[in-house]
Design an enzyme around this catalytic site. Structure first.
Site, short mmCIF file in Angstrom:
data_model
loop_
_atom_site.label_atom_id
_atom_site.label_comp_id
_atom_site.label_asym_id
_atom_site.label_seq_id
_atom_site.Cartn_x
_atom_site.Cartn_y
_atom_site.Cartn_z
N CYS A 1 -30.62 -2.56 -10.84
CA CYS A 1 -31.77 -2.90 -9.99
C CYS A 1 -33.10 -2.63 -10.69
CB CYS A 1 -31.70 -2.11 -8.69
SG CYS A 1 -31.79 -0.32 -8.95
N ASN B 1 -26.96 2.78 -6.74
CA ASN B 1 -28.36 3.10 -6.92
C ASN B 1 -28.57 4.61 -6.76
OD1 ASN B 1 -31.02 3.66 -5.18
ND2 ASN B 1 -31.42 2.01 -6.65
N HIS C 1 0.81 -1.21 0.00
CA HIS C 1 0.00 0.00 0.00
C HIS C 1 0.85 1.27 0.00
CE1 HIS C 1 0.50 -0.57 4.34
NE2 HIS C 1 0.12 0.68 4.52
#
Length: 184
Positions: A157, A124, A72
């Site tokens: 969705c 969403n 990292h």
């Protein structure tokens, strides 16, 4: 000199688009290093991105394959640009609050302040428009992140609205503009 893009892929249905993004960026001559959240591996395999990037894909902050390397830290130092595409609501919240509980978030904290940082949300519509998500985006912008805004579309969705990952040409254009700006 070849620019290195550190592509972080997180848990969104749009993660499969990271394969095409990696392929297109590679064809443009960029070196692509890929890191993934564990949730991203539910949508796309690391092997796919490894083959397309021609580089190892890193998954776990606690796995260090080479004794002289701290992934990292070293990946953050080597990056000319950090891109999280797609960035899920979960990872967005973690980034905004400085969490470092996985490789993506730990690497983000280790980035030099001058490294350009981009996030491309994919979620969403109600999640994207939620005041908490918008507050998290604002917090990230205040510390130097730039958002590649999602587009309106029919989502996985079935809902229709803003939240679909930006088109790949838009993402690539933003990458190139950002890299050109950072040269100045």
């Amino acid at each position: 000199m070849t620019k290195t893009i550190l592509l972080a892929v997180t848990g969104s249905i749009s993660a499969y688009k990271a394969a095409d993004l990696t392929s297109q960026l590679k064809k443009l001559g960029y070196k692509i290093q890929v890191i993934m959240s564990q949730a991203a591996t539910d949508f796309i395999t690391p092997l796919t991105l490894q083959v397309l990037s021609k580089n190892p894909v890193y998954l776990d902050v606690m796995t260090e394959d080479q004794p002289g390397r701290i992934n990292h830290i070293d990946l953050a130092k080597e990056a000319d640009l950090f891109l999280v595409a797609p960035v899920s609501a979960n990872t967005l919240a973690k980034l905004a609050h400085g969490m470092a509980d996985n490789l993506v978030t730990a690497t983000a904290l280790a980035l030099p302040s001058e490294t350009p940082k981009l996030v491309a949300p994919a979620m969403n519509t109600k999640m994207y428009d939620n005041p908490l998500t918008q507050r998290n985006l604002k917090a990230l912008k205040e510390v130097g992140f730039r958002e590649i805004e999602p587009r309106s579309s029919k989502l996985a969705c079935g809902d229709i609205g803003r939240g679909a990952l930006a088109d790949l040409p838009t993402i690539i254009q933003t990458i190139e503009e950002t890299l050109n700006e950072s040269k100045k």
